[in-house]
Scaffold this motif. Sequence first.
Motif, PDB file in Angstrom:
ATOM      1  N   ASP A 106      -5.557   5.712   3.043  1.00  0.00           N
ATOM      2  CA  ASP A 106      -6.605   4.696   3.072  1.00  0.00           C
ATOM      3  C   ASP A 106      -6.378   3.599   2.034  1.00  0.00           C
ATOM      4  OD1 ASP A 106      -8.930   3.575   3.978  1.00  0.00           O
ATOM      5  OD2 ASP A 106     -10.263   4.814   2.756  1.00  0.00           O
ATOM      6  N   ASN A 107      -5.373   3.781   1.173  1.00  0.00           N
ATOM      7  CA  ASN A 107      -5.128   2.839   0.083  1.00  0.00           C
ATOM      8  C   ASN A 107      -3.761   2.186   0.178  1.00  0.00           C
ATOM      9  OD1 ASN A 107      -7.615   3.213  -1.603  1.00  0.00           O
ATOM     10  ND2 ASN A 107      -6.907   5.325  -1.520  1.00  0.00           N
ATOM     11  N   SER A 108      -3.310   1.972   1.420  1.00  0.00           N
ATOM     12  CA  SER A 108      -2.073   1.237   1.687  1.00  0.00           C
ATOM     13  C   SER A 108      -0.830   1.897   1.108  1.00  0.00           C
ATOM     14  CB  SER A 108      -2.167  -0.217   1.183  1.00  0.00           C
ATOM     15  OG  SER A 108      -3.189  -0.905   1.872  1.00  0.00           O
ATOM     16  N   LYS A 109      -0.824   3.231   1.111  1.00  0.00           N
ATOM     17  CA  LYS A 109       0.381   3.967   0.737  1.00  0.00           C
ATOM     18  C   LYS A 109       1.012   4.546   2.001  1.00  0.00           C
ATOM     19  CE  LYS A 109      -0.140   3.400  -3.718  1.00  0.00           C
ATOM     20  NZ  LYS A 109      -1.408   2.654  -3.679  1.00  0.00           N
ATOM     21  N   LEU A 110       2.301   4.340   2.121  1.00  0.00           N
ATOM     22  CA  LEU A 110       3.070   4.813   3.266  1.00  0.00           C
ATOM     23  C   LEU A 110       3.925   5.990   2.838  1.00  0.00           C
ATOM     24  CD1 LEU A 110       4.389   4.411   6.158  1.00  0.00           C
ATOM     25  CD2 LEU A 110       6.006   2.863   5.006  1.00  0.00           C
ATOM     26  N   TYR A 111       3.768   7.111   3.532  1.00  0.00           N
ATOM     27  CA  TYR A 111       4.548   8.317   3.264  1.00  0.00           C
ATOM     28  C   TYR A 111       5.593   8.460   4.371  1.00  0.00           C
ATOM     29  CZ  TYR A 111       0.923   9.759  -0.057  1.00  0.00           C
ATOM     30  OH  TYR A 111       0.058   9.829  -1.122  1.00  0.00           O
ATOM     31  N   VAL A 112       6.865   8.527   4.000  1.00  0.00           N
ATOM     32  CA  VAL A 112       7.946   8.635   4.980  1.00  0.00           C
ATOM     33  C   VAL A 112       8.802   9.850   4.641  1.00  0.00           C
ATOM     34  CG1 VAL A 112       9.904   7.483   6.084  1.00  0.00           C
ATOM     35  CG2 VAL A 112       7.986   6.122   5.216  1.00  0.00           C
ATOM     36  N   SER A 113       9.018  10.692   5.636  1.00  0.00           N
ATOM     37  CA  SER A 113       9.857  11.870   5.412  1.00  0.00           C
ATOM     38  C   SER A 113      11.310  11.564   5.745  1.00  0.00           C
ATOM     39  CB  SER A 113       9.357  13.054   6.240  1.00  0.00           C
ATOM     40  OG  SER A 113       9.308  12.744   7.617  1.00  0.00           O
ATOM     41  N   PHE A 114      12.205  12.076   4.916  1.00  0.00           N
ATOM     42  CA  PHE A 114      13.643  11.975   5.129  1.00  0.00           C
ATOM     43  C   PHE A 114      14.181  13.402   5.176  1.00  0.00           C
ATOM     44  CE2 PHE A 114      12.480   7.887   3.519  1.00  0.00           C
ATOM     45  CZ  PHE A 114      13.359   6.979   4.085  1.00  0.00           C
ATOM     46  N   ALA A 115      14.620  13.813   6.362  1.00  0.00           N
ATOM     47  CA  ALA A 115      15.031  15.202   6.561  1.00  0.00           C
ATOM     48  C   ALA A 115      16.234  15.573   5.710  1.00  0.00           C
ATOM     49  CB  ALA A 115      15.320  15.455   8.034  1.00  0.00           C
ATOM     50  N   ASP A 116      17.076  14.620   5.399  1.00  0.00           N
ATOM     51  CA  ASP A 116      18.261  14.856   4.589  1.00  0.00           C
ATOM     52  C   ASP A 116      18.183  13.992   3.339  1.00  0.00           C
ATOM     53  OD1 ASP A 116      20.749  15.615   3.650  1.00  0.00           O
ATOM     54  OD2 ASP A 116      21.872  14.348   5.049  1.00  0.00           O
ATOM     55  N   PRO A 117      18.054  14.580   2.162  1.00  0.00           N
ATOM     56  CA  PRO A 117      18.162  16.017   1.874  1.00  0.00           C
ATOM     57  C   PRO A 117      16.826  16.758   1.836  1.00  0.00           C
ATOM     58  CG  PRO A 117      18.175  14.814  -0.180  1.00  0.00           C
ATOM     59  CD  PRO A 117      18.058  13.777   0.921  1.00  0.00           C
ATOM     60  N   GLY A 118      15.749  16.101   2.300  1.00  0.00           N
ATOM     61  CA  GLY A 118      14.431  16.712   2.267  1.00  0.00           C
ATOM     62  C   GLY A 118      13.525  16.067   1.238  1.00  0.00           C
ATOM     63  N   VAL A 166      10.122  13.097   0.581  1.00  0.00           N
ATOM     64  CA  VAL A 166       9.058  12.231   1.081  1.00  0.00           C
ATOM     65  C   VAL A 166       8.939  11.071   0.109  1.00  0.00           C
ATOM     66  CG1 VAL A 166       6.599  11.984   1.550  1.00  0.00           C
ATOM     67  CG2 VAL A 166       7.790  14.077   2.244  1.00  0.00           C
ATOM     68  N   LEU A 167       9.179   9.878   0.623  1.00  0.00           N
ATOM     69  CA  LEU A 167       9.062   8.685  -0.214  1.00  0.00           C
ATOM     70  C   LEU A 167       7.697   8.041   0.011  1.00  0.00           C
ATOM     71  CD1 LEU A 167      12.064   9.211  -0.565  1.00  0.00           C
ATOM     72  CD2 LEU A 167      12.449   6.735  -0.419  1.00  0.00           C
ATOM     73  N   VAL A 168       7.064   7.630  -1.085  1.00  0.00           N
ATOM     74  CA  VAL A 168       5.754   6.995  -1.019  1.00  0.00           C
ATOM     75  C   VAL A 168       5.912   5.528  -1.387  1.00  0.00           C
ATOM     76  CG1 VAL A 168       3.350   7.118  -1.763  1.00  0.00           C
ATOM     77  CG2 VAL A 168       4.760   9.200  -1.772  1.00  0.00           C
ATOM     78  N   PHE A 169       5.497   4.664  -0.469  1.00  0.00           N
ATOM     79  CA  PHE A 169       5.621   3.224  -0.662  1.00  0.00           C
ATOM     80  C   PHE A 169       4.249   2.563  -0.686  1.00  0.00           C
ATOM     81  CE2 PHE A 169       9.384   4.560   1.725  1.00  0.00           C
ATOM     82  CZ  PHE A 169      10.433   3.974   1.019  1.00  0.00           C
ATOM     83  N   ASP A 170       4.164   1.435  -1.403  1.00  0.00           N
ATOM     84  CA  ASP A 170       2.979   0.572  -1.352  1.00  0.00           C
ATOM     85  C   ASP A 170       3.246  -0.506  -0.296  1.00  0.00           C
ATOM     86  OD1 ASP A 170       0.943  -1.295  -1.754  1.00  0.00           O
ATOM     87  OD2 ASP A 170       0.986  -1.104  -3.930  1.00  0.00           O
ATOM     88  N   ILE A 171       2.369  -0.582   0.703  1.00  0.00           N
ATOM     89  CA  ILE A 171       2.563  -1.573   1.768  1.00  0.00           C
ATOM     90  C   ILE A 171       1.535  -2.696   1.709  1.00  0.00           C
ATOM     91  CG2 ILE A 171       3.658   0.074   3.335  1.00  0.00           C
ATOM     92  CD1 ILE A 171       0.908   0.104   4.855  1.00  0.00           C
ATOM     93  N   SER A 172       0.849  -2.839   0.576  1.00  0.00           N
ATOM     94  CA  SER A 172      -0.201  -3.854   0.495  1.00  0.00           C
ATOM     95  C   SER A 172       0.342  -5.267   0.482  1.00  0.00           C
ATOM     96  CB  SER A 172      -1.071  -3.614  -0.748  1.00  0.00           C
ATOM     97  OG  SER A 172      -0.281  -3.625  -1.927  1.00  0.00           O
ATOM     98  N   ASN A 173       1.645  -5.424   0.214  1.00  0.00           N
ATOM     99  CA  ASN A 173       2.239  -6.759   0.164  1.00  0.00           C
ATOM    100  C   ASN A 173       3.393  -6.907   1.147  1.00  0.00           C
ATOM    101  OD1 ASN A 173       0.642  -7.973  -2.009  1.00  0.00           O
ATOM    102  ND2 ASN A 173       1.643  -6.459  -3.319  1.00  0.00           N
ATOM    103  N   LEU A 174       3.270  -6.272   2.297  1.00  0.00           N
ATOM    104  CA  LEU A 174       4.319  -6.423   3.308  1.00  0.00           C
ATOM    105  C   LEU A 174       4.551  -7.891   3.624  1.00  0.00           C
ATOM    106  CD1 LEU A 174       3.516  -3.547   5.840  1.00  0.00           C
ATOM    107  CD2 LEU A 174       5.422  -3.674   4.239  1.00  0.00           C
ATOM    108  N   PRO A 175       5.811  -8.331   3.877  1.00  0.00           N
ATOM    109  CA  PRO A 175       6.962  -7.460   4.115  1.00  0.00           C
ATOM    110  C   PRO A 175       7.660  -6.922   2.875  1.00  0.00           C
ATOM    111  CG  PRO A 175       7.606  -9.734   4.390  1.00  0.00           C
ATOM    112  CD  PRO A 175       6.120  -9.745   4.142  1.00  0.00           C
ATOM    113  N   GLN A 176       7.063  -7.073   1.695  1.00  0.00           N
ATOM    114  CA  GLN A 176       7.631  -6.414   0.522  1.00  0.00           C
ATOM    115  C   GLN A 176       7.192  -4.948   0.534  1.00  0.00           C
ATOM    116  OE1 GLN A 176       6.114  -8.743  -2.768  1.00  0.00           O
ATOM    117  NE2 GLN A 176       7.922 -10.053  -2.792  1.00  0.00           N
ATOM    118  N   LEU A 177       8.149  -4.082   0.281  1.00  0.00           N
ATOM    119  CA  LEU A 177       7.892  -2.646   0.283  1.00  0.00           C
ATOM    120  C   LEU A 177       8.221  -2.110  -1.097  1.00  0.00           C
ATOM    121  CD1 LEU A 177       7.087  -0.378   2.324  1.00  0.00           C
ATOM    122  CD2 LEU A 177       9.529   0.044   2.622  1.00  0.00           C
TER     123      LEU A 177
END
Length: 406
Positions: A298-310, A312-323
Amino acid sequence: MKLKFNPLSLVILLAFSNCQNDNHNSDLPHDSSFYIDYRSLKGLPDGVAVIELDPEAPNFGNISNKLELGVGVLPHHLYYNQSANKLFTTALGGSYLYEIKTEKDKNGQPKLVNATPINTGENTVGENLFFTNDGRYFMTFMGGAGGAKDGSIGVFNANNNQLIKTIKAPIQNNPNQFIMYPHGISVNEEKGIMMVTSTIHPDLTTGMGNTCTLLDLNTYELKETYLIADSPTDMSSPVEVLLLRGKFPQYALATTMLGGDIWIAPYNAVTKKYDAFTKLFDGSTLGLGWALEMYIDDNSKLYVSFADPGKVLVFDISNLPQLKLVKTLTADKGAHHMVFFKTKKGKEVVAVQNNLLDIPNLNSGTISIIEIATGKTLGTVDLRNKYGILPESIEGTNGPGSYMHH
């Protein structure tokens, strides 16, 4: 896939919204029991189970009940309907789609009752669902009717689960606008559009995709097919797509399974489509591959899973297209789906399901419970060794365990 490989500040306490929607209710009671789809490693039936995931609970890691669906059914993704009163699972085999009946036992704990197969017509290899507000739901079928370059989208009546229409657009008919091996799906109802990814043939060898296709939500006509790759010959396998909506910046995001990247496209209010996709994040720069799921809090954080090597990256998307990369959480190989909850002591955590289709080196078979604030792993459930099963997906038992998924 059919399958010779058998192939927020986060307070989203079991958000009682469809994970496709943009509202939530954080007033639900604490509940750390979750549903998981699982596959058997012992030749026994695959199915759905209820498991406790709070490391502070005395029964942490215990499965309280299971619902067997059958040998080789390979249940794949769990979803709630729009009002979160019906539970569904897609499947790579078996009948491809099931409605799961649940109830509460005498102690108020979730209990799986039975599964009703839903007729998907000629459509095979069930992947993702998206429920809309007008009584429909959409389902991607990576196998389509079974052809080498097939794939389809099923449109269903959400009231009776009847198949209304099958959307097909073979690449053989139009190499510039097509649907092939669709996996991910996302919808922006306000704009009347939906998008699906082109991922990979269900046997993981016959063919791969590198595009996403935009469709009209009501006429089902194709509007554009976008390249999500470095070049036309780069088979990046886009796996998930997310059309940001509501209060969020109006962009489309896509992850690439074999590319290991995150791509972005801005919405164009004039053309009422998206402009071209560009690479927003290159996973290889951090030694990451197999970008899979996307969740937004709810606070513009994007969680993305990367299977290799395992990870989860957390990004701020409030200023897209800046990540902006905020933090990196360490899970296990095969990091895939997620749910968010609070422990009994109030710690905000994410549970990460670590397995991708039992693909070697991406199939830890665990669920990691990670404290979001500190990145500390509070507990790990080893389903492979404890139960002889692999988790395929994960969902809340008191409504969706995430705010926005796709």
